[in-house]
Motif scaffolding. Structure first.
Motif, short mmCIF file in Angstrom:
data_model
loop_
_atom_site.label_atom_id
_atom_site.label_comp_id
_atom_site.label_asym_id
_atom_site.label_seq_id
_atom_site.Cartn_x
_atom_site.Cartn_y
_atom_site.Cartn_z
N THR A 1 -4.87 13.37 -3.19
CA THR A 1 -6.12 13.57 -3.93
C THR A 1 -6.15 14.87 -4.72
OG1 THR A 1 -7.15 14.58 -1.98
CG2 THR A 1 -7.44 12.20 -2.27
N VAL A 2 -5.11 15.69 -4.60
CA VAL A 2 -5.11 16.95 -5.33
C VAL A 2 -5.11 16.67 -6.84
CG1 VAL A 2 -2.58 17.19 -5.33
CG2 VAL A 2 -4.01 19.21 -5.53
N ARG A 3 -5.91 17.43 -7.57
CA ARG A 3 -6.01 17.24 -9.01
C ARG A 3 -5.11 18.23 -9.72
NH1 ARG A 3 -11.23 18.43 -12.80
NH2 ARG A 3 -10.32 17.75 -14.78
N ILE A 4 -4.22 17.71 -10.55
CA ILE A 4 -3.27 18.57 -11.28
C ILE A 4 -3.72 18.65 -12.73
CG2 ILE A 4 -0.88 18.85 -12.00
CD1 ILE A 4 -0.12 17.23 -9.50
N GLN A 5 -3.96 19.86 -13.21
CA GLN A 5 -4.44 20.08 -14.58
C GLN A 5 -3.27 20.33 -15.52
OE1 GLN A 5 -7.21 23.34 -13.99
NE2 GLN A 5 -8.95 21.94 -14.22
N SER A 6 -3.39 19.81 -16.72
CA SER A 6 -2.39 20.10 -17.76
C SER A 6 -2.67 21.48 -18.35
CB SER A 6 -2.44 19.03 -18.85
OG SER A 6 -3.72 19.08 -19.49
N VAL B 1 0.83 -1.20 0.00
CA VAL B 1 0.00 0.00 0.00
C VAL B 1 0.87 1.26 0.00
CG1 VAL B 1 -1.67 1.34 1.34
CG2 VAL B 1 -1.99 -1.12 1.06
N VAL B 2 1.95 1.24 0.79
CA VAL B 2 2.86 2.39 0.83
C VAL B 2 3.50 2.59 -0.55
CG1 VAL B 2 5.05 3.23 1.79
CG2 VAL B 2 3.33 2.24 3.30
N ALA B 3 3.90 1.49 -1.19
CA ALA B 3 4.50 1.60 -2.52
C ALA B 3 3.50 2.16 -3.53
CB ALA B 3 5.00 0.22 -2.96
N ALA B 4 2.24 1.72 -3.45
CA ALA B 4 1.21 2.23 -4.37
C ALA B 4 0.97 3.72 -4.15
CB ALA B 4 -0.09 1.45 -4.17
N ALA B 5 0.94 4.17 -2.88
CA ALA B 5 0.76 5.59 -2.57
C ALA B 5 1.95 6.40 -3.08
CB ALA B 5 0.58 5.77 -1.07
N ASP B 6 3.16 5.85 -2.93
CA ASP B 6 4.36 6.54 -3.44
C ASP B 6 4.27 6.71 -4.95
OD1 ASP B 6 5.35 6.69 -0.91
OD2 ASP B 6 6.76 5.02 -1.10
N GLN B 7 3.77 5.67 -5.61
CA GLN B 7 3.66 5.73 -7.08
C GLN B 7 2.67 6.81 -7.51
OE1 GLN B 7 2.71 1.94 -8.76
NE2 GLN B 7 2.87 2.64 -10.89
N VAL B 8 1.52 6.89 -6.80
CA VAL B 8 0.52 7.91 -7.13
C VAL B 8 1.11 9.30 -6.93
CG1 VAL B 8 -1.67 8.93 -6.39
CG2 VAL B 8 -1.47 6.45 -6.63
N PHE B 9 1.80 9.49 -5.82
CA PHE B 9 2.38 10.81 -5.51
C PHE B 9 3.46 11.18 -6.51
CE2 PHE B 9 5.50 13.47 -3.30
CZ PHE B 9 4.69 14.53 -2.93
N GLU B 10 4.32 10.23 -6.87
CA GLU B 10 5.40 10.52 -7.82
C GLU B 10 4.85 10.84 -9.20
OE1 GLU B 10 7.84 7.08 -7.46
OE2 GLU B 10 8.58 7.66 -5.47
N GLY B 11 3.68 10.25 -9.52
CA GLY B 11 3.04 10.59 -10.79
C GLY B 11 2.63 12.05 -10.82
N LYS C 1 -1.20 14.50 10.12
CA LYS C 1 -0.57 13.52 9.22
C LYS C 1 -1.57 13.02 8.18
CE LYS C 1 -0.23 9.56 11.14
NZ LYS C 1 0.21 8.56 12.13
N MET C 2 -2.77 12.65 8.62
CA MET C 2 -3.79 12.14 7.70
C MET C 2 -4.26 13.22 6.73
SD MET C 2 -4.31 8.95 8.22
CE MET C 2 -4.23 7.61 9.40
N GLU C 3 -4.48 14.42 7.23
CA GLU C 3 -5.02 15.50 6.38
C GLU C 3 -4.03 15.89 5.29
OE1 GLU C 3 -5.56 19.93 7.49
OE2 GLU C 3 -7.50 18.99 7.93
N VAL C 4 -2.76 16.05 5.66
CA VAL C 4 -1.74 16.44 4.68
C VAL C 4 -1.59 15.36 3.62
CG1 VAL C 4 0.74 16.86 4.38
CG2 VAL C 4 -0.49 17.95 6.27
N THR C 5 -1.54 14.10 4.06
CA THR C 5 -1.38 13.00 3.10
C THR C 5 -2.58 12.91 2.16
OG1 THR C 5 -0.09 11.79 4.75
CG2 THR C 5 -0.95 10.53 2.90
N ARG C 6 -3.79 13.02 2.70
CA ARG C 6 -4.99 12.94 1.86
C ARG C 6 -5.02 14.08 0.83
NH1 ARG C 6 -8.45 12.60 5.57
NH2 ARG C 6 -9.09 10.42 5.43
N LEU C 7 -4.68 15.30 1.27
CA LEU C 7 -4.69 16.44 0.34
C LEU C 7 -3.69 16.26 -0.79
CD1 LEU C 7 -5.05 19.54 2.71
CD2 LEU C 7 -6.46 19.04 0.72
#
Length: 533
Positions: free
Chosen positions: A453-458, A364-374, A444-450
């Motif tokens: 889940t933040v949406r980045i627009q092209s 799960v940590v690896a999957a979250a890291d992958q989402v964040f790095e994307g 910790k939870m609020e910062v990680t969730r934000l």
């Protein structure tokens, strides 16, 4: 908080125990520059306040007639105004020095040592200015030097004359006994009484001090009134007679010590409670400083994300548990919906016989890291860093404010734990620690969730959004509106082409006849742009 701590005051000796207990400071008494010539007379205790004030006025009148300056000390503005009224009735000129005369304070104190001058002071109004016997000649010289109308030769002779006059006044006041301090009651703190006494006898000058008390004074009524009243009744003392005895004065000092000890306990308890929030404040501000001072907050965000993901997993996959206790579908659903971290665990758990709860945390940590790095790859670390810093600081600050309010609320009712045979201070420390742990978890939870889940627009999406906003603005700009003419008649602008002709029919919402008009006039649509007239 300071490597070295110290101070100097003329009245620290009575508070030596508190300085030692709270600050770990020893109090050293330094002898005066010149031997003290002031006479501190024993207290006079009267039965009633009326007798006391009569004796005070008589003493002041006697000093005024002899040319001795008097400083009358009070513990409240009400008392000072009462004494002022009595002196006015007795036709004795005086100056009142309390919070209402703060602008003239220094000027009044500077001349309080002139012969026969009567000054009424509330507690220690005017402290910081020495009362010079004979008055302060320096003030008069400064006024003379500032007067441009006086010539140079005339000014020098006038200054010499002022100094000669002051010397005569100084000797006259010294011969009369110096400044006399008359206090109308004892303060609950000996330190304040010592401050008042210390206004006389400065730098080896002569002086006198005396306290006038009555059995109706708050301090006497609470601590020593009954005992002294019994002595007066036994001696059958007539009205206007006072008790003057060292034993009574010592009894009053004992009462003051009790009040001081109680006040010290209150301050010490407040400090012990405040130390709890202060320790937590140090942790929070240390974290804030690290966030502000470091070049990149990527390391802090990574640690928070790892800890937050582990906490999420442990909700459905407890530590050191067996597979039958796991709820993998609920975990996958929560990660996808709340954290936007898609991860397929169910099939892997079914097909693997050796997978452990720690393995699931790592996945799960690896999957979250992958989402964040994307997200990081789209924006770039340099551009994303200010946003991460802002999210961290805002989350810490908002939750810290809420935490302080929670601590205040907790402190208000914590004393009730004493009824359950529990130590309120220990209970406060325990619950405050629990609240602080919750604060760190929420941040910790609020910062990680934000950040997950933040949406980045092209750039293309940003351009499309701008075009959509422009189209909406032009659509709103084409709304027909009605406005009154100067003569009061109504004129309408021509209606635009039908929306269908512009290709916007599907985008324009239908407005009901009784709904507010979109033009913002505040009228119903049927009475404004939907009018059939």
């Amino acid at each position: 908080m300071y490597a070295k701590l110290g101070g100097m005051t003329g009245t620290a000796d009575t508070e030596a125990y508190e300085f030692q207990e709270i600050y770990g400071l020893e109090t050293v008494v330094i002898p005066p520059n010149k031997p003290t010539a002031r006479k501190d007379e024993l207290d006079l205790i009267y039965k009633t306040g009326r007798e006391k004030y009569n004796a005070v006025i008589e003493d002041i009148r006697n000093c005024h007639q002899r040319g001795q300056p008097v400083l009358v000390g009070n513990t409240s503005i009400e008392n000072s105004e009462l004494i002022s009224g009595l002196l006015t009735q007795a036709k004795l000129p005086h100056a009142v020095l309390n919070a209402k005369q703060h602008a003239k304070e220094a000027e009044i104190v500077a001349q309080a040592g002139r012969p026969g001058v009567i000054t009424i002071a509330t507690n220690m109004a005017g402290r910081g200015t020495d009362i010079v016997l004979g008055g302060n000649v320096e003030k008069q010289i400064q006024l003379l030097e500032a007067d441009a109308a006086v010539g140079e030769s005339d000014r020098a002779s006038r200054i010499l004359q002022l100094k000669d006059e002051w010397q005569g006044l100084h000797e006259q006041v010294k011969a009369a006994g110096g400044l006399r301090i008359i206090a109308t009651e004892r303060h609950e703190s000996r330190r304040i009484d010592n401050q008042l006494r210390g206004r006389a006898g400065r730098q080896g000058d002569p002086g006198q001090s005396r306290f006038y008390l009555s059995l109706e004074d708050p301090l006497m009524r609470i601590f020593a009134g009954d005992r002294v009243r019994a002595i007066m009744d036994k001696l059958k003392m007539p009205d206007g007679e006072a008790i003057e005895a060292g034993m009574v004065s010592r009894s009053i000092e004992g009462a003051q010590r009790k009040v001081e000890a109680r006040n010290f306990d209150v301050r010490k308890q407040l400090l012990e409670y405040d130390d709890v929030s202060n320790d937590q404040r140090k942790v929070i501000y240390q974290q804030r400083n690290e966030i502000l001072e470091t070049d990149t907050v990527l390391a802090q965000v990574t640690n928070l994300r790892k800890s937050a993901m582990a906490g999420v997993v442990r909700t459905w996959v407890p530590a050191e548990s067996v597979e039958e206790q796991w709820d993998i579908p609920a975990l996958e659903k929560a990660l996808a919906e709340e954290w936007q971290v898609p991860v397929a665990l169910a099939a892997e758990v079914e097909n693997s016989e050796s997978i452990t709860d720690e393995d699931i945390v790592d996945k799960v940590v690896a999957a979250a890291d992958q989402v964040f790095e994307g997200k990081l790859a789209v924006v770039g670390a340099e551009q994303f860093n200010p946003f991460m810093r802002m999210v961290l600081l805002q989350s810490i600050d908002s939750h810290w404010r809420e935490h302080l309010a929670a601590l205040d609320y907790l402190r208000q009712g914590i004393h009730l734990r004493g009824y359950a045979q529990k130590n309120p201070k220990q209970e406060y420390k325990r619950e405050a620690f629990e609240l602080f742990s919750q604060l760190l978890d929420v941040v910790k939870m609020e910062v990680t969730r934000l950040l997950l889940t933040v949406r980045i627009q092209s750039q293309e999406e940003v351009a499309q959004a701008a075009e959509a906003i422009e189209a909406q603005a032009s659509q709103l700009g084409n709304v027909t509106y009605t406005h009154p003419n100067e003569d009061g008649s109504i004129s309408r602008e021509p209606a635009p082409a039908p929306a269908a002709a512009l290709g916007l029919a599907s985008d324009v919402p239908r407005v009901g006849r009784n709904e507010p008009c979109p033009c913002g006039s505040g009228k119903k649509y049927k009475s404004c742009h939907g009018s059939l007239a």
